[in-house]
Motif scaffolding. Structure first.
Motif, mmCIF file in Angstrom:
data_model
loop_
_atom_site.group_PDB
_atom_site.id
_atom_site.type_symbol
_atom_site.label_atom_id
_atom_site.label_comp_id
_atom_site.label_asym_id
_atom_site.label_seq_id
_atom_site.Cartn_x
_atom_site.Cartn_y
_atom_site.Cartn_z
ATOM 1 N N UNK A 147 0.850 -1.196 0.000
ATOM 2 C CA UNK A 147 0.000 0.000 0.000
ATOM 3 C C UNK A 147 0.883 1.241 0.000
ATOM 4 N N UNK A 148 0.718 2.088 -1.008
ATOM 5 C CA UNK A 148 1.476 3.332 -1.101
ATOM 6 C C UNK A 148 0.545 4.504 -0.841
ATOM 7 N N UNK A 149 0.798 5.224 0.254
ATOM 8 C CA UNK A 149 0.086 6.472 0.528
ATOM 9 C C UNK A 149 1.028 7.613 0.164
ATOM 10 N N UNK A 150 0.593 8.481 -0.733
ATOM 11 C CA UNK A 150 1.519 9.536 -1.158
ATOM 12 C C UNK A 150 0.775 10.720 -1.738
ATOM 13 N N UNK A 151 1.196 11.908 -1.324
ATOM 14 C CA UNK A 151 0.900 13.122 -2.080
ATOM 15 C C UNK A 151 2.201 13.486 -2.797
ATOM 16 N N UNK A 152 3.242 13.825 -2.032
ATOM 17 C CA UNK A 152 4.558 14.067 -2.625
ATOM 18 C C UNK A 152 5.219 12.742 -2.994
ATOM 19 N N UNK A 153 5.807 12.705 -4.186
ATOM 20 C CA UNK A 153 6.598 11.556 -4.630
ATOM 21 C C UNK A 153 8.015 12.058 -4.887
ATOM 22 N N UNK A 188 1.805 3.179 -7.273
ATOM 23 C CA UNK A 188 1.663 1.754 -7.591
ATOM 24 C C UNK A 188 0.342 1.164 -7.104
ATOM 25 N N UNK A 189 -0.183 1.672 -6.008
ATOM 26 C CA UNK A 189 -1.452 1.167 -5.484
ATOM 27 C C UNK A 189 -2.601 1.469 -6.437
ATOM 28 N N UNK A 190 -2.703 2.725 -6.890
ATOM 29 C CA UNK A 190 -3.825 3.090 -7.758
ATOM 30 C C UNK A 190 -3.654 2.518 -9.164
ATOM 31 N N UNK A 191 -2.424 2.513 -9.669
ATOM 32 C CA UNK A 191 -2.214 1.966 -11.011
ATOM 33 C C UNK A 191 -2.486 0.462 -11.057
ATOM 34 N N UNK A 192 -2.166 -0.239 -9.983
ATOM 35 C CA UNK A 192 -2.409 -1.687 -9.946
ATOM 36 C C UNK A 192 -3.903 -1.981 -10.047
ATOM 37 N N UNK A 250 -17.218 -4.447 -7.206
ATOM 38 C CA UNK A 250 -15.782 -4.571 -6.914
ATOM 39 C C UNK A 250 -15.461 -4.353 -5.441
ATOM 40 N N UNK A 251 -16.088 -3.343 -4.824
ATOM 41 C CA UNK A 251 -15.883 -3.134 -3.386
ATOM 42 C C UNK A 251 -16.536 -4.251 -2.586
ATOM 43 N N UNK A 257 -8.083 9.384 -5.693
ATOM 44 C CA UNK A 257 -8.761 8.459 -4.784
ATOM 45 C C UNK A 257 -7.838 8.127 -3.627
ATOM 46 N N UNK A 258 -8.427 7.729 -2.533
ATOM 47 C CA UNK A 258 -7.672 7.356 -1.342
ATOM 48 C C UNK A 258 -6.922 6.050 -1.561
ATOM 49 N N UNK A 259 -5.663 6.020 -1.147
ATOM 50 C CA UNK A 259 -4.875 4.787 -1.249
ATOM 51 C C UNK A 259 -5.490 3.676 -0.416
ATOM 52 N N UNK A 260 -5.993 4.026 0.760
ATOM 53 C CA UNK A 260 -6.594 3.003 1.621
ATOM 54 C C UNK A 260 -7.857 2.427 0.994
ATOM 55 N N UNK A 261 -8.697 3.295 0.413
ATOM 56 C CA UNK A 261 -9.890 2.805 -0.268
ATOM 57 C C UNK A 261 -9.497 1.931 -1.461
ATOM 58 N N UNK A 262 -8.471 2.357 -2.189
ATOM 59 C CA UNK A 262 -8.010 1.587 -3.343
ATOM 60 C C UNK A 262 -7.569 0.191 -2.923
ATOM 61 N N UNK A 263 -6.821 0.115 -1.835
ATOM 62 C CA UNK A 263 -6.356 -1.183 -1.350
ATOM 63 C C UNK A 263 -7.518 -2.069 -0.925
ATOM 64 N N UNK A 264 -8.560 -1.463 -0.371
ATOM 65 C CA UNK A 264 -9.740 -2.235 0.027
ATOM 66 C C UNK A 264 -10.450 -2.836 -1.179
#
Length: 397
Positions: free
Chosen positions: A27-33, A60-64, A211-212, A244-251
């Motif tokens: 899980x990648x949480x990021x604003x700044x990269x 990587x989380x959202x693209x996956x 999907x969710x 979108x939220x990384x945490x929501x994406x991972x869920x």
């Protein structure tokens, strides 16, 4: 160089290896990269498949998740949005300008129609309404730029003449967008609908639903095959700051592996409930694409060759049951809960007055108050018993 402890909390002297092999992706949480160097900063472009430049563009989380949604729907590219409605609005904003004509089915998702009417009022687009069961009612002018399809239709669940409508739109050079939330990329492939390789241009999917699968995440997706169209949408996606939220994406990612199993169970349970509903004397009509008496059943047979259909079924109460009686029915349900949305484990119910929602004549629908059941993952016999007891009590004080 010795560092202050406060600095060391931000710039760690030791860093654990960043990648291990796990069942679920990291899980990648990021604003700044962080860029490795100035070459990495300048040798990039917003059209790159994986533009790691800022959190809104992707991680990587959202693209996956986006890659997997595109694969599931038969597309090549996918953008994520904070909700299904956000994804729909992005398509409208990208494809429509002043004076453009957009065609929508009479049974289109209500908030999409509201958004288009607002664009009509404020920006001068032209909204035209057609009958999804009659491809001839779609008569695009030279100003037509976008055709919205919905299969099955919202609330009353008519399955449209997708082939006929797509052929006409292709001939007129009109961009075709499909709200594919009902099909979920499982009931049919929107990018290959026949031996003629008929396809939509854009598939929009509310990942909030199947999907969710938990009734606790809001997210949408926009899927395309054409890279030029994808880049148009991507540019608008970036300009509007959609993320979108990384945490929501991972869920959602975690739920994808079970989506086909859940969808099949929803469909199976719905068929069991449907077989019981059609014999209940309180209803003048039962609406479900797989039911031969429902409008558009022949088009469902033609397109959904998997035999699958989502877990939605609607009923029309006979005219002698007024709003007070139907509200009592809904209030007496115990397992079905009153709420919007669908696709989660919990069964839901909602009531509608179709006359207030439609713009065209609808002779295929009987007069009466419509109730939509969203069949969850409870045992279908328990759901049947719940409806039966509510019918018995609906006239009770």
């Amino acid at each position: 160089m010795k560092r202050h402890p406060q600095t060391s909390l931000i710039h760690a002297t030791r860093k654990a290896p960043q990648f291990i092999s796990t069942v679920q992706p990291p899980l990648f949480r990021a604003s700044t990269i962080i860029f490795n160097n100035t070459d990495a900063l300048f040798n990039r472009h917003w059209t790159d498949d994986y533009d790691y430049s800022y959190g809104t563009h992707g991680t990587p989380t959202t693209y996956t998740l986006a890659d997997q949604i595109a694969l599931n729907e038969g597309g090549e590219h996918c953008l994520l949005a904070p909700s299904g409605l956000s994804a729909i609005n992005l398509v409208n904003s990208c494809c429509l300008s002043h004076g453009d004509e957009v065609w929508v089915a009479d049974n289109i998702y209500g908030p999409n129609m509201e958004h288009l009417r607002d664009l009509q009022k404020r920006y001068g687009i032209v909204v035209k309404v057609y009958d999804g069961l009659d491809a001839q009612s779609f008569q695009p002018s030279k100003q037509a730029k976008l055709l919205w399809l919905e299969a099955a239709g919202s609330v009353s669940l008519e399955f449209p003449d997708l082939k006929g409508l797509i052929k006409k739109a292709k001939q007129a050079g009109v961009c075709i967008a499909l709200d594919n939330t009902w099909g979920a990329g499982l009931a049919f492939n929107p990018f290959d609908l026949s031996d003629e390789h008929l396809a939509v241009d854009i598939s929009v999917h509310a990942l909030t639903k199947y999907p969710s699968g938990g009734g606790d995440i809001l997210m949408g997706a926009i899927i395309t095959q054409d890279k030029v169209l994808h880049h148009r949408l991507l540019r608008m996606h970036a300009l509007q700051g959609i993320a979108v939220s990384a945490d929501d994406t991972a869920q959602v990612q975690r739920s994808l592996s079970s989506m086909a199993l859940r969808y099949a169970q929803h469909a199976k349970s719905t068929q069991t409930v449907l077989d019981w509903l059609i014999h209940q004397p309180a209803f003048s009509q039962v609406l479900h694409p797989a039911y031969p008496q429902s409008a558009g059943h022949q088009y469902w047979l033609e397109i959904c060759q998997t035999g699958l259909s989502a877990g939605l079924v609607s009923v029309v109460f006979k005219p002698e049951f007024d709003m007070q009686a139907v509200r009592a029915f809904c209030d007496h349900l115990q397992l079905f809960k009153l709420g919007f949305s669908w696709g989660g484990p919990l069964s839901l119910v909602m009531l509608y007055q179709i006359e207030d929602m439609r713009h065209l004549a609808h002779p295929h629908l009987n007069a009466g108050i419509l109730v939509r059941f969203c069949i969850g993952l409870e045992h279908p016999e328990d759901l049947i018993q719940d409806i039966a007891q509510a019918l018995k009590r609906m006239n009770s004080p």
